[in-house]
Motif scaffolding. Structure first.
Motif, PDB file in Angstrom:
ATOM      1  N   ARG A  81       0.839  -1.191   0.000  1.00 14.30           N
ATOM      2  CA  ARG A  81       0.000   0.000   0.000  1.00 14.30           C
ATOM      3  C   ARG A  81       0.876   1.243   0.000  1.00 14.30           C
ATOM      4  O   ARG A  81       1.900   1.294   0.692  1.00 14.30           O
ATOM      5  N   PRO A  82       0.520   2.282  -0.773  1.00 11.39           N
ATOM      6  CA  PRO A  82       1.355   3.486  -0.835  1.00 11.39           C
ATOM      7  C   PRO A  82       1.307   4.261   0.474  1.00 11.39           C
ATOM      8  O   PRO A  82       0.269   4.336   1.138  1.00 11.39           O
ATOM      9  N   GLY A  83       2.456   4.828   0.808  1.00 10.60           N
ATOM     10  CA  GLY A  83       2.548   5.650   2.006  1.00 10.60           C
ATOM     11  C   GLY A  83       2.698   7.120   1.655  1.00 10.60           C
ATOM     12  O   GLY A  83       2.153   7.611   0.666  1.00 10.60           O
ATOM     13  N   ASP A  84       3.464   7.832   2.462  1.00  9.83           N
ATOM     14  CA  ASP A  84       3.634   9.263   2.281  1.00  9.83           C
ATOM     15  C   ASP A  84       4.524   9.559   1.086  1.00  9.83           C
ATOM     16  O   ASP A  84       5.279   8.709   0.606  1.00  9.83           O
ATOM     17  N   VAL A  85       4.430  10.795   0.620  1.00  8.41           N
ATOM     18  CA  VAL A  85       5.286  11.261  -0.475  1.00  8.41           C
ATOM     19  C   VAL A  85       6.692  11.474   0.067  1.00  8.41           C
ATOM     20  O   VAL A  85       6.908  12.237   1.014  1.00  8.41           O
ATOM     21  N   VAL A  86       7.650  10.786  -0.528  1.00  7.07           N
ATOM     22  CA  VAL A  86       9.050  10.907  -0.115  1.00  7.07           C
ATOM     23  C   VAL A  86       9.727  12.064  -0.834  1.00  7.07           C
ATOM     24  O   VAL A  86      10.519  12.804  -0.255  1.00  7.07           O
ATOM     25  N   ALA A  87       9.443  12.226  -2.125  1.00  6.21           N
ATOM     26  CA  ALA A  87      10.055  13.284  -2.924  1.00  6.21           C
ATOM     27  C   ALA A  87       9.146  13.575  -4.102  1.00  6.21           C
ATOM     28  O   ALA A  87       8.362  12.723  -4.538  1.00  6.21           O
ATOM     29  N   ALA A  88       9.243  14.792  -4.605  1.00  2.00           N
ATOM     30  CA  ALA A  88       8.520  15.202  -5.803  1.00  2.00           C
ATOM     31  C   ALA A  88       9.435  16.119  -6.601  1.00  2.00           C
ATOM     32  O   ALA A  88       9.860  17.162  -6.101  1.00  2.00           O
ATOM     33  N   PHE A  89       9.759  15.720  -7.826  1.00  2.00           N
ATOM     34  CA  PHE A  89      10.681  16.463  -8.662  1.00  2.00           C
ATOM     35  C   PHE A  89       9.954  16.971  -9.902  1.00  2.00           C
ATOM     36  O   PHE A  89       9.105  16.262 -10.465  1.00  2.00           O
ATOM     37  N   GLN A 111      18.723  10.246  -6.950  1.00  3.49           N
ATOM     38  CA  GLN A 111      19.247  11.009  -5.822  1.00  3.49           C
ATOM     39  C   GLN A 111      18.088  11.397  -4.913  1.00  3.49           C
ATOM     40  O   GLN A 111      17.329  12.311  -5.187  1.00  3.49           O
ATOM     41  N   MET A 112      17.945  10.671  -3.812  1.00  8.44           N
ATOM     42  CA  MET A 112      16.864  10.921  -2.870  1.00  8.44           C
ATOM     43  C   MET A 112      17.214  12.087  -1.947  1.00  8.44           C
ATOM     44  O   MET A 112      18.393  12.317  -1.643  1.00  8.44           O
ATOM     45  N   PRO A 113      16.224  12.834  -1.478  1.00 10.80           N
ATOM     46  CA  PRO A 113      16.504  13.898  -0.508  1.00 10.80           C
ATOM     47  C   PRO A 113      17.095  13.329   0.772  1.00 10.80           C
ATOM     48  O   PRO A 113      16.641  12.324   1.298  1.00 10.80           O
ATOM     49  N   GLY A 114      18.126  13.979   1.270  1.00 12.55           N
ATOM     50  CA  GLY A 114      18.776  13.555   2.504  1.00 12.55           C
ATOM     51  C   GLY A 114      19.779  12.443   2.337  1.00 12.55           C
ATOM     52  O   GLY A 114      20.357  11.992   3.319  1.00 12.55           O
TER      53      GLY A 114
END
Length: 261
Positions: A81-89, A111-114
């Protein structure tokens, strides 16, 4: 647990529809998992505890291509099941590199944030058609020269939940006519933070202007008149400062509640 791709994509779209900016169109959705190559993980899985460690350190994601963004959601390890938004580019700034399309397991580095280094994401072949659509957001030079060629179809966008492709109502449902809305400025997805995305409010309709009835010109307020004097009261002369205030006197010490000393 959602095993079918259509069910998983519908869950992702339903999740993103709650936070997407107005006018956002969903084109493709891809499931991916982080970590080393699944082939290497299968080989190391024969070693006691190593396979379990690899499984527990993997992270699962959904990558969704829209008309303006590439959005990455977390995915539950056990039921997808999908969770929270991790990144949006933005589509023109998707930080992906070393993309390799293969027969079974494709891969890319994002390249993920953090994160200091790009994260490897592995994509199974059952999502290869969606990955081909996602390739429309790959920057020049991101595809590995040894990769298989991509077949990028014309994405028409996924329908909203409960509505099939083409804008026709689902069986047993009625299409609710949409009222014309004034154009809204496009807003991007916010940077991923611990705070949830604000709930989008429906655009408000402006009040219709009455034909031939302009708004009346604002009337100026009359000059303020002093209050009439009260019987027996004294009215200080105009322009005089207020009398000096009594200095603050601390409250007298209060006695405690009964039973207290």
């Amino acid at each position: 647990m959602a095993f079918l791709r259509a069910k998983q994509k519908a869950q992702v779209i339903e999740k993103l529809s709650q936070v997407a900016p107005p006018g956002e169109t969903f084109i493709a959705c891809v499931h991916a998992e982080s970590g080393p190559s699944p082939w290497l993980a299968a080989a190391l899985g024969e070693i006691p505890l190593v396979g379990l460690i690899i499984v527990l350190t993997r992270r699962y994601y959904f990558l969704t291509l829209t008309n303006s963004h590439v959005v990455i959601n977390s995915a539950n390890r056990w039921n997808n099941r999908p969770g929270d938004v991790v990144a949006a580019f933005p589509r023109q700034a998707f930080p992906v590199s070393r993309v390799k399309r293969a027969s079974i397991w494709s891969s890319m580095y994002v390249q993920m944030p953090g994160s200091n280094n790009p994260v490897r994401l592995n994509i199974h072949r059952i999502w290869r058609a969606e990955m081909d659509q996602l390739s429309a957001a790959f920057p020049p030079g991101a595809i590995d020269p040894s990769s298989q060629p991509f077949d990028t179809p014309q994405g028409q966008g996924y329908p909203m939940p409960a509505y099939p492709m083409g804008g026709q109502p689902a069986p047993g449902q009625q299409m609710i006519p949409q009222q014309p809305q004034p154009p809204q400025p496009q807003q991007g997805f916010g940077a991923p933070q611990a705070q949830p995305y604000p709930q989008q409010q429906p655009p408000q309709q402006p009040y219709p202007a009455q034909p031939g009835q302009p708004y009346p010109a604002p009337q100026a307020y009359p000059p303020a008149q002093p209050y009439p004097g009260q019987p027996g009261g004294q009215v200080p002369p105009q322009g005089q400062p207020y009398p000096p205030q009594v200095p603050n006197v601390p409250y007298p010490r209060q006695q405690g509640y009964p039973g207290q000393r």
